[in-house]
Design a protein around this motif. Sequence first.
Motif, PDB file in Angstrom:
ATOM      1  N   VAL A 131     -15.620 -48.426  21.087  1.00 24.35           N
ATOM      2  CA  VAL A 131     -15.089 -49.014  19.825  1.00 24.35           C
ATOM      3  C   VAL A 131     -14.429 -47.784  19.269  1.00 24.35           C
ATOM      4  CG1 VAL A 131     -15.785 -49.685  17.566  1.00 24.35           C
ATOM      5  CG2 VAL A 131     -17.350 -50.117  19.462  1.00 24.35           C
ATOM      6  N   ILE A 132     -12.938 -48.114  19.167  1.00 26.97           N
ATOM      7  CA  ILE A 132     -12.008 -47.208  18.423  1.00 26.97           C
ATOM      8  C   ILE A 132     -12.141 -47.190  16.915  1.00 26.97           C
ATOM      9  CG2 ILE A 132      -9.575 -46.666  18.321  1.00 26.97           C
ATOM     10  CD1 ILE A 132     -10.744 -46.480  21.017  1.00 26.97           C
ATOM     11  N   ILE A 133     -12.391 -48.584  16.090  1.00 24.12           N
ATOM     12  CA  ILE A 133     -12.368 -48.255  14.601  1.00 24.12           C
ATOM     13  C   ILE A 133     -13.875 -49.066  14.480  1.00 24.12           C
ATOM     14  CG2 ILE A 133     -11.239 -49.521  12.586  1.00 24.12           C
ATOM     15  CD1 ILE A 133      -8.890 -49.371  14.164  1.00 24.12           C
ATOM     16  N   LYS A 134     -14.358 -48.436  13.551  1.00 23.80           N
ATOM     17  CA  LYS A 134     -15.693 -48.927  13.092  1.00 23.80           C
ATOM     18  C   LYS A 134     -15.592 -49.279  11.611  1.00 23.80           C
ATOM     19  CE  LYS A 134     -17.977 -46.219  16.599  1.00 23.80           C
ATOM     20  NZ  LYS A 134     -19.044 -44.969  16.844  1.00 23.80           N
ATOM     21  N   ASN A 135     -15.981 -50.439  11.200  1.00 22.15           N
ATOM     22  CA  ASN A 135     -15.951 -50.747   9.800  1.00 22.15           C
ATOM     23  C   ASN A 135     -15.215 -50.146   8.813  1.00 22.15           C
ATOM     24  OD1 ASN A 135     -18.046 -52.365  10.621  1.00 22.15           O
ATOM     25  ND2 ASN A 135     -19.787 -50.683  10.332  1.00 22.15           N
ATOM     26  N   PHE A 136     -13.562 -50.042   9.289  1.00 20.32           N
ATOM     27  CA  PHE A 136     -12.611 -49.870   8.452  1.00 20.32           C
ATOM     28  C   PHE A 136     -12.042 -50.499   7.526  1.00 20.32           C
ATOM     29  CE2 PHE A 136      -8.049 -48.862   8.307  1.00 20.32           C
ATOM     30  CZ  PHE A 136      -7.903 -47.842   7.582  1.00 20.32           C
ATOM     31  N   SER A 137     -11.962 -49.963   6.323  1.00 18.99           N
ATOM     32  CA  SER A 137     -11.226 -50.679   5.072  1.00 18.99           C
ATOM     33  C   SER A 137     -10.132 -49.882   4.631  1.00 18.99           C
ATOM     34  CB  SER A 137     -12.473 -51.212   4.223  1.00 18.99           C
ATOM     35  OG  SER A 137     -13.522 -51.946   4.650  1.00 18.99           O
ATOM     36  N   ALA A 138      -9.081 -50.565   4.264  1.00 21.53           N
ATOM     37  CA  ALA A 138      -8.072 -49.789   3.589  1.00 21.53           C
ATOM     38  C   ALA A 138      -7.060 -50.945   2.851  1.00 21.53           C
ATOM     39  CB  ALA A 138      -7.337 -48.964   4.581  1.00 21.53           C
ATOM     40  N   GLU A 139      -6.488 -50.751   1.765  1.00 27.82           N
ATOM     41  CA  GLU A 139      -5.583 -51.520   1.041  1.00 27.82           C
ATOM     42  C   GLU A 139      -4.352 -50.792   0.677  1.00 27.82           C
ATOM     43  OE1 GLU A 139      -5.485 -54.784  -2.753  1.00 27.82           O
ATOM     44  OE2 GLU A 139      -7.428 -53.599  -2.041  1.00 27.82           O
ATOM     45  N   VAL A 140      -3.281 -51.211   0.854  1.00 26.20           N
ATOM     46  CA  VAL A 140      -1.877 -50.684   0.662  1.00 26.20           C
ATOM     47  C   VAL A 140      -1.103 -51.594  -0.148  1.00 26.20           C
ATOM     48  CG1 VAL A 140       0.269 -49.512   1.393  1.00 26.20           C
ATOM     49  CG2 VAL A 140      -1.860 -49.262   2.850  1.00 26.20           C
ATOM     50  N   LYS A 141      -0.858 -51.140  -1.433  1.00 28.96           N
ATOM     51  CA  LYS A 141      -0.154 -52.067  -2.395  1.00 28.96           C
ATOM     52  C   LYS A 141       1.422 -52.016  -2.035  1.00 28.96           C
ATOM     53  CE  LYS A 141      -3.882 -52.892  -4.965  1.00 28.96           C
ATOM     54  NZ  LYS A 141      -4.083 -54.165  -5.129  1.00 28.96           N
ATOM     55  N   ALA A 142       1.985 -53.008  -2.442  1.00 28.04           N
ATOM     56  CA  ALA A 142       3.216 -53.489  -1.972  1.00 28.04           C
ATOM     57  C   ALA A 142       4.171 -52.204  -2.830  1.00 28.04           C
ATOM     58  CB  ALA A 142       3.940 -54.883  -2.709  1.00 28.04           C
ATOM     59  N   GLY A 143       5.128 -51.705  -1.998  1.00 22.33           N
ATOM     60  CA  GLY A 143       5.951 -50.715  -2.676  1.00 22.33           C
ATOM     61  C   GLY A 143       5.394 -49.197  -2.225  1.00 22.33           C
ATOM     62  N   GLN A 144       4.298 -49.167  -1.828  1.00 23.19           N
ATOM     63  CA  GLN A 144       3.681 -47.827  -1.632  1.00 23.19           C
ATOM     64  C   GLN A 144       4.099 -47.206  -0.203  1.00 23.19           C
ATOM     65  OE1 GLN A 144      -0.774 -48.689  -2.027  1.00 23.19           O
ATOM     66  NE2 GLN A 144      -0.817 -47.038  -3.705  1.00 23.19           N
ATOM     67  N   LYS A 145       4.148 -45.854  -0.250  1.00 19.60           N
ATOM     68  CA  LYS A 145       4.373 -45.017   1.017  1.00 19.60           C
ATOM     69  C   LYS A 145       3.013 -44.559   1.440  1.00 19.60           C
ATOM     70  CE  LYS A 145       9.350 -44.668   0.452  1.00 19.60           C
ATOM     71  NZ  LYS A 145      10.463 -43.605  -0.016  1.00 19.60           N
ATOM     72  N   VAL A 146       2.727 -44.936   2.624  1.00 15.14           N
ATOM     73  CA  VAL A 146       1.311 -44.311   2.986  1.00 15.14           C
ATOM     74  C   VAL A 146       1.458 -43.667   4.348  1.00 15.14           C
ATOM     75  CG1 VAL A 146      -0.928 -44.819   3.870  1.00 15.14           C
ATOM     76  CG2 VAL A 146       0.093 -46.178   1.646  1.00 15.14           C
ATOM     77  N   ALA A 147       1.096 -42.669   4.494  1.00 11.25           N
ATOM     78  CA  ALA A 147       1.043 -41.821   5.752  1.00 11.25           C
ATOM     79  C   ALA A 147      -0.285 -41.930   6.458  1.00 11.25           C
ATOM     80  CB  ALA A 147       1.398 -40.255   5.538  1.00 11.25           C
ATOM     81  N   ILE A 148      -0.198 -42.335   7.703  1.00 12.78           N
ATOM     82  CA  ILE A 148      -1.611 -42.294   8.448  1.00 12.78           C
ATOM     83  C   ILE A 148      -1.548 -41.012   9.312  1.00 12.78           C
ATOM     84  CG2 ILE A 148      -2.855 -43.791  10.179  1.00 12.78           C
ATOM     85  CD1 ILE A 148      -0.980 -46.123   9.593  1.00 12.78           C
ATOM     86  N   VAL A 149      -2.625 -40.152   9.133  1.00  7.49           N
ATOM     87  CA  VAL A 149      -2.731 -38.973   9.588  1.00  7.49           C
ATOM     88  C   VAL A 149      -4.288 -38.762  10.363  1.00  7.49           C
ATOM     89  CG1 VAL A 149      -1.140 -37.690   8.342  1.00  7.49           C
ATOM     90  CG2 VAL A 149      -3.747 -37.942   7.354  1.00  7.49           C
ATOM     91  N   GLY A 150      -4.555 -37.853  11.199  1.00  6.55           N
ATOM     92  CA  GLY A 150      -5.649 -37.766  11.718  1.00  6.55           C
ATOM     93  C   GLY A 150      -5.610 -37.229  13.251  1.00  6.55           C
ATOM     94  N   PRO A 151      -6.856 -36.610  13.509  1.00  2.00           N
ATOM     95  CA  PRO A 151      -6.649 -35.927  14.946  1.00  2.00           C
ATOM     96  C   PRO A 151      -6.380 -37.432  16.173  1.00  2.00           C
ATOM     97  CG  PRO A 151      -8.976 -36.464  14.476  1.00  2.00           C
ATOM     98  CD  PRO A 151      -8.040 -36.790  13.276  1.00  2.00           C
ATOM     99  N   THR A 152      -6.289 -36.833  17.190  1.00  2.00           N
ATOM    100  CA  THR A 152      -6.049 -37.791  18.455  1.00  2.00           C
ATOM    101  C   THR A 152      -7.249 -38.570  18.862  1.00  2.00           C
ATOM    102  OG1 THR A 152      -4.371 -36.156  19.439  1.00  2.00           O
ATOM    103  CG2 THR A 152      -5.462 -37.974  21.077  1.00  2.00           C
ATOM    104  N   GLY A 153      -6.958 -39.744  18.785  1.00  2.00           N
ATOM    105  CA  GLY A 153      -8.234 -40.762  18.979  1.00  2.00           C
ATOM    106  C   GLY A 153      -8.859 -41.176  17.951  1.00  2.00           C
TER     107      GLY A 153
END
Length: 411
Positions: free
Chosen positions: A367-389
Amino acid sequence: MRKYEKSSKGEMASAMKKIIEYMKGSVGIVAVALVLAALGAVLTIIGPDKVGEITDLIADGLMTGIDLKAVARVGIFLGAIYISSSLFTFIQQYIMATVTLKMSYRMRSDLSRKINCVPQKYFNSHSQGDILSRITNDVSTLQQGLTNSLPTIISAAAQFVGCLIMMFVTEWRLALISLFITFFGLFLIVFIMSKSQKFFLDRQESLGKLNGYVEEMYSGHEVVRISRGADNVKKHFGGLNEAVYNANWKSQFLSGIMQPLMNVIGNLAYVAVCVFGSMLALNGTITFGVIISFILYVRLFTSPLGQIAQGMTNMQTASASAQRIFDFIESEELPDESDKSSEMPEVKGNVSFENVRFSYPDTPDKVIIKNFSAEVKAGQKVAIVGPTGAGKTTMVNLLMRFFEITVEVSP
């Protein structure tokens, strides 16, 4: 690759059947080309009989005078036969080249369309270089095999049968001697071909893997240098290169011994015809012209076996390429969800992940993603960061619908 080894003959027959279905619009014109190839071969069979006739005319006229008009008539007829045979062969080659080039053009177009329809999981299990190898190398191999090998096999088979008939008509005792020697060589060829098919399949797949790895390493050359992974890359490349080498030399060795083997068989048949033919000629059973005709027939009789063997070798390679091509063409496509679309007049542009749990189709237990929740509003700039995997690329793939959600947990 090992999946092909279980039933190489069945896979080859299946590949050829798919090729016929793929070329169903051109089957008629291909049949005409194959008939012309057979006719061209049959016409050449008449030649040795006429050469023997000329020899008898000259031998009979040594004491009383040679009938030059009769020799000229036979010579003109012989020339017309050879010219017609060459014309039929030219037309056949032109037709096959035209048809197979159009087929390869359409096949590459279908492969190009297919690339845009396969799901992302296909590219995870197949390298880009391997897919490119199917579009370029495998299509070219298939086209060349159909253009050169298929007509060669048909014409050689027609020449073989025709020579066999003419040999028995000319002198059945010499025919039996030649037949026994030749069929011994044919048995060896069939045995060799039964052992060589898996190596041709191995060669095509190992070449695709090597091309894929080279393409990936050249694309990520800077990453390899920065990470100091050159030694590992060289080691892995050496293993792939060795696999290509082993598959190539085994397939080429087995196919390469067929032609010398048939040359040896042909030479043995020559010796047998000369020895036993001389004995029959001394007894007055046959004429000298029959021996000359039979020597030419032996050459025409043994050469088709070598041509058939070489043609079958090339067709083995072509069928291996066809299997790889149709494996890609018939692979799973993205589902058509046009009926699930709906108009959304008030689109706000918000992106929401709600309790997403995801694993890749080829590794469902990981399993790569477990019970993940996120919300990005229109117009927002979001960076996705994190270690490998951590699942950064997976999130983008899910957002772009490259993969479907496997499990959705309600909040």
